[in-house]
Design a protein around this motif. Structure first.
Motif, PDB file in Angstrom:
ATOM      1  N   GLU A 142      80.209   3.594 -58.447  1.00 21.13           N
ATOM      2  CA  GLU A 142      81.365   4.465 -58.628  1.00 21.13           C
ATOM      3  C   GLU A 142      81.226   5.349 -59.860  1.00 21.13           C
ATOM      4  O   GLU A 142      82.199   5.917 -60.345  1.00 21.13           O
ATOM      5  N   ALA A 143      80.027   5.428 -60.377  1.00 16.57           N
ATOM      6  CA  ALA A 143      79.799   6.208 -61.592  1.00 16.57           C
ATOM      7  C   ALA A 143      80.171   7.664 -61.360  1.00 16.57           C
ATOM      8  O   ALA A 143      80.012   8.197 -60.272  1.00 16.57           O
ATOM      9  N   LEU A 190      84.708   4.389 -68.901  1.00 12.77           N
ATOM     10  CA  LEU A 190      84.225   3.167 -69.530  1.00 12.77           C
ATOM     11  C   LEU A 190      83.739   2.163 -68.487  1.00 12.77           C
ATOM     12  O   LEU A 190      82.682   1.550 -68.650  1.00 12.77           O
ATOM     13  N   GLN A 191      84.530   2.028 -67.423  1.00  9.70           N
ATOM     14  CA  GLN A 191      84.179   1.013 -66.428  1.00  9.70           C
ATOM     15  C   GLN A 191      82.888   1.346 -65.704  1.00  9.70           C
ATOM     16  O   GLN A 191      82.009   0.505 -65.561  1.00  9.70           O
ATOM     17  N   PRO A 216      76.462   4.326 -69.973  1.00  9.17           N
ATOM     18  CA  PRO A 216      76.339   3.116 -69.149  1.00  9.17           C
ATOM     19  C   PRO A 216      77.688   2.659 -68.596  1.00  9.17           C
ATOM     20  O   PRO A 216      78.733   2.958 -69.178  1.00  9.17           O
ATOM     21  N   ALA A 217      77.641   1.947 -67.489  1.00  9.59           N
ATOM     22  CA  ALA A 217      78.864   1.343 -66.934  1.00  9.59           C
ATOM     23  C   ALA A 217      79.098   0.033 -67.667  1.00  9.59           C
ATOM     24  O   ALA A 217      78.168  -0.748 -67.863  1.00  9.59           O
ATOM     25  N   TRP A 218      80.351  -0.193 -68.072  1.00  8.22           N
ATOM     26  CA  TRP A 218      80.634  -1.402 -68.859  1.00  8.22           C
ATOM     27  C   TRP A 218      81.293  -2.490 -68.030  1.00  8.22           C
ATOM     28  O   TRP A 218      81.401  -3.627 -68.490  1.00  8.22           O
ATOM     29  N   ALA A 219      81.749  -2.143 -66.830  1.00  8.94           N
ATOM     30  CA  ALA A 219      82.329  -3.173 -65.966  1.00  8.94           C
ATOM     31  C   ALA A 219      81.256  -4.216 -65.680  1.00  8.94           C
ATOM     32  O   ALA A 219      80.121  -3.867 -65.351  1.00  8.94           O
ATOM     33  N   GLY A 220      81.594  -5.484 -65.818  1.00  9.62           N
ATOM     34  CA  GLY A 220      80.605  -6.530 -65.611  1.00  9.62           C
ATOM     35  C   GLY A 220      79.893  -6.918 -66.889  1.00  9.62           C
ATOM     36  O   GLY A 220      79.388  -8.025 -67.011  1.00  9.62           O
TER      37      GLY A 220
END
Lengths: 490, 292
Positions: B169-170, B159-160, B267-271
């Motif tokens: 960091e994906a 998730l992140q 997609p990255a959700w962090a941020g």
């Protein structure tokens, strides 16, 4: 409307003919007697209950409110002494409303609009307001005179005093209403320190204004023009119902005391009615009962008291006006004895309906579950195939614990093959693969339950299953039905 | 029009007429009730007061703002911030509590699941479906096939940072395009695809050399998907023995995936979502059934 227009309102008729008749102000005169005393008694009883019931305490333990009668909107609970009602049980309200409606029919079958005369809130508060008015402005004659007087300091003072007390009563009426929805002593303090929720002030304002307007100004007009009950009542009543009745066969021909005595001495027909208008003057809706039963009459019996007082004074037997039936008037004309049939098919049926609905309510109340389960099957997806071919169904299970202490329930899913697993998300404890769910006092707990059947198990596309919860201590069992869905494999 | 100085009085009602007449019917001059009229005046006064107090008149490039400074957008933002502040007690607790321990606090878990459900509907449902059942190319979150792992920690990481997203960091794993990049010939693809199909319970085509396919598998595929097709989670190579295939489970699908593989992006959700929401989402997705 057939109030006594000719005699009493002649002076008010306008010069030009108008098409609309303004409501005529009624000045009910004070009276005393048996029915007046009953009315006072019921007024004290009903208003006493209404105003002070919220302050009665009832101990339900530390985590529950200790108010005997409370509708807790915020936590969605209603309390009535030892009964606690959850939102899904509001059908009890339906039962109460049915009983109330049939009780009204029964009252009507026995004694006409006795509800209107003695118990209707409109009557009770109007009576109270009239009492205040009499105390401040005097009785009928003084009030009529005061209305005609030009504006003066004395008149203004009386008016202000009256409206002040009216508003105080109205304010306390609205205030008492909100006390049923929150802890009364706390709310009273909050109201005084202006920290109560806005909704409390709004409701007090609404009920203060409606009480003030309806009981202070609208009075009998509510009964005559706004209330549907007179119309319904007219369709429900019959010739055996007790109604406030003028015994015209005894009273007519009416005339002044002197005139009728003279007639009697001459052996001419002379009635007992001396045309003193006392019955009319004490009537809160301005009815002349001697014109017979009419829509405006609320059956309060004050005219009976007034007439009895006059009859006693002139040495005639009382009861010229009294509760009687249409049938008896007919019977007296025919020279028969009056009969009072209170027990008859109509009243028996009404009473039976009340007893039946009451019994059903009592039975369901005594036998209701103190635990509840509801199951909602996942819709998207209805089932999932796992990597090893197993089939899993997801459910949202909601458990309700209506006891005031924490309890645990064992969840078992019946109807599935024996190697089916049942898993409750976030629940670690289980007994023989059956999750143990702890539910706090007087709360509901929602939990996601996954039921998985191995892939080699041949399952139909839909299997009926039963979710069964068993309470750990008392063994109380509640079930809910649902289905287990599976792919239609060959 | 009738002569205003010579008013006509209606015989029947005694009311003066307005002088208007239609086909012999005359209009009586019954003015509006006073209370109605005064109420009307009050509304006019009210409107003027409103103009002064609140934004009302449009100007060429702006509008009158009113002396009260009322601003619906500011009110909405204030209301939003009030909700955030109201939730902060639980949201802060979610951030502070390790993922494994959130489930131990009933109240906190309820909050996280509700918060996760709402966030899922807003952010995840377009690809993974309202109930997380996914569709072809979009992983089913309800089953137990987890390409990158289905523990709380694994889901939280996915998730992140996302999968094949542009985050540093994906998680990144790519299936080589054996056909498009000419790593294998068409015949070899047929052979290896049929070998896989025969091993996972599908019917292989007749006349295809499965032994050759096995050799090809060992040389080209086993490094990622494992000797016995069990997949390797660390590199995101799915188990081929699973009943659930992301891009369809048929011989044609397998061939297509070897020839020109699809590599979806998460997609990255962090941020983009706050940490409490990402953690809530983790718990919510894990509550679908979780996995390993």
């Amino acid at each position: 409307m057939s109030t006594d227009t000719e005699t009493h309102q002649a002076g008010q008729a306008g010069q030009t003919e108008t098409w609309f008749e303004a409501a005529k102000k009624i000045y009910p005169m004070a009276t005393h007697g048996k029915f007046r005393r009953i009315k006072w008694g019921l007024l004290f009883l009903t208003l006493g209950i209404y105003y002070f019931l919220p302050f009665i305490r009832y101990d339900r333990g530390p985590d529950a409110p200790s108010q005997a009668v409370l509708v807790d909107m915020e936590n969605r609970r209603a309390y009535f002494f030892f009964i606690e009602i959850w939102p899904q049980e509001v059908y009890y309200l339906t039962g109460l409303l049915i009983i109330a409606a049939v009780a009204l029919f029964l009252m009507n079958a026995v004694a006409g609009r006795i509800w209107c005369g003695y118990l209707c809130p409109q009557t009770v508060w109007t009576d109270l307001f009239l009492w205040v008015e009499r105390k401040v402005e005097g009785d009928r004659r003084e009030r009529m005179a005061l209305d005609k007087e030009p504006l003066s300091f004395g008149k203004v003072r009386k008016r202000i005093t009256k409206h002040f007390f009216w508003l105080m009563i109205a304010w306390w009426t609205g205030g008492a209403w909100v006390l049923y929805f929150n802890d009364a002593p706390t709310l009273v303090w909050q109201l005084l320190t202006f920290q109560a929720p806005m909704v409390a002030y709004v409701w007090i304002a609404i009920l203060t204004s409606t009480t003030y307007l309806l009981a202070g100004f609208m009075r009998e007009q509510v009964c005559i023009y706004m209330c549907p009950w007179p119309r319904i009542q007219a369709a429900l009543t019959d010739e055996k119902a007790l109604n406030v009745t003028y015994l015209w066969d005894r009273g007519e021909p009416r005339g002044s005391l002197k005139q009728n005595r003279k007639l009697a001495e001459q052996g001419m027909p002379a009635g007992d009615c001396i045309d003193c208008y006392q019955c009319f003057q004490v009537c809160p809706t301005g009815v002349d009962i001697r014109k017979g039963m009419q829509l405006d009459c609320i059956q309060c019996g004050l005219c009976i008291d007034a007439c009895d007082n006059v009859m006693t004074k002139i040495g005639k037997p009382t009861g010229l006006i009294g509760y009687d039936t249409d049938e008896n008037i007919q019977r007296r004309i025919e020279g028969k004895e009056p009969v009072y049939e209170i027990v008859r098919p109509r009243t028996i049926i009404y009473a039976a309906v009340i007893v039946l609905v009451g019994a059903i309510m009592l039975f369901t109340l005594l036998n209701r579950d103190f635990a509840d389960i509801s199951v909602l099957h996942d819709r998207n997806p209805v089932f999932v195939e796992l990597s090893d071919g197993s089939v899993r169904n997801g459910y949202t299970v909601r458990l309700s614990n209506k006891r005031l202490h924490s309890r645990s329930f064992m969840l078992h899913v019946e109807g599935m093959p024996p190697n089916t697993s049942v898993e409750a998300i976030g629940v670690d404890t289980s007994f023989a693969g059956r999750p143990i769910l702890e539910v706090g006092p007087d709360t509901t707990r929602e939990v996601r339950v996954l039921v998985t059947s191995p892939g080699w198990e041949k399952l139909p596309p839909s299997t009926p299953v039963t979710f069964r919860i068993t309470e750990s201590v008392m063994g109380e069992v509640v079930t809910a039905k649902d289905t287990f869905k599976a792919p239609d494999r060959p | 029009m009738a002569d205003i100085h010579n008013k006509e009085i209606d015989q029947v009602s005694g009311v003066e007429t307005t002088g208007h007449e239609w086909d012999g019917l005359k209009e009586l001059n019954n003015p509006l009730p006073k209370w109605w009229l005064y109420l009307f005046y009050v509304t006019i006064v009210w409107a003027v007061i409103y103009w002064v107090l609140y934004p009302s008149w449009p100007l060429i490039s702006s509008y009158t703002t009113g002396i009260l400074g009322a601003n619906q957008r500011a009110e909405a933002i204030a209301a939003y911030e009030e909700v955030i502040a109201g939730r902060s007690e639980f949201a802060d607790k979610v951030v502070a509590t390790p993922l494994e321990d959130i489930g131990k606090d009933q109240q906190l878990l309820q909050f996280a699941l509700a918060n996760g459900q709402a966030a899922f509907g807003d952010n995840c449902a377009p690809c993974h479906g309202g109930g997380g059942a996914g569709s072809e190319g979009y992983p089913n979150l309800q089953d137990d096939t987890w390409i990158w792992g289905g523990t709380l920690e694994d889901i939280h990481t996915s998730l992140q940072y996302g999968i094949r997203s542009d985050h540093d960091e994906a998680r990144f794993g790519e299936m080589p395009a054996f056909g498009r990049d000419e790593l294998l010939t068409g015949e070899e693809i047929d052979q290896v695809a049929n070998f896989v199909a025969s091993r996972v319970g599908l019917t292989a085509e007749e006349g295809v050399d499965l032994a050759a396919g096995q050799t090809l598998y060992a040389d080209n595929c086993a490094a990622c998907h494992g000797e016995s097709l069990e997949g390797i989670q660390e590199v995101g190579a799915p188990s081929l023995m699973s009943a659930n295939y992301l891009y369809g489970k048929s011989l044609a699908d397998i061939k297509a995936q070897i020839d020109t593989p699809r590599n979806g992006v998460m997609p990255a959700w962090a941020g983009r979502l706050d940490p409490a929401t990402i953690k809530s989402l983790t718990l919510y997705v894990h509550s679908f059934g979780g996995g390993i």
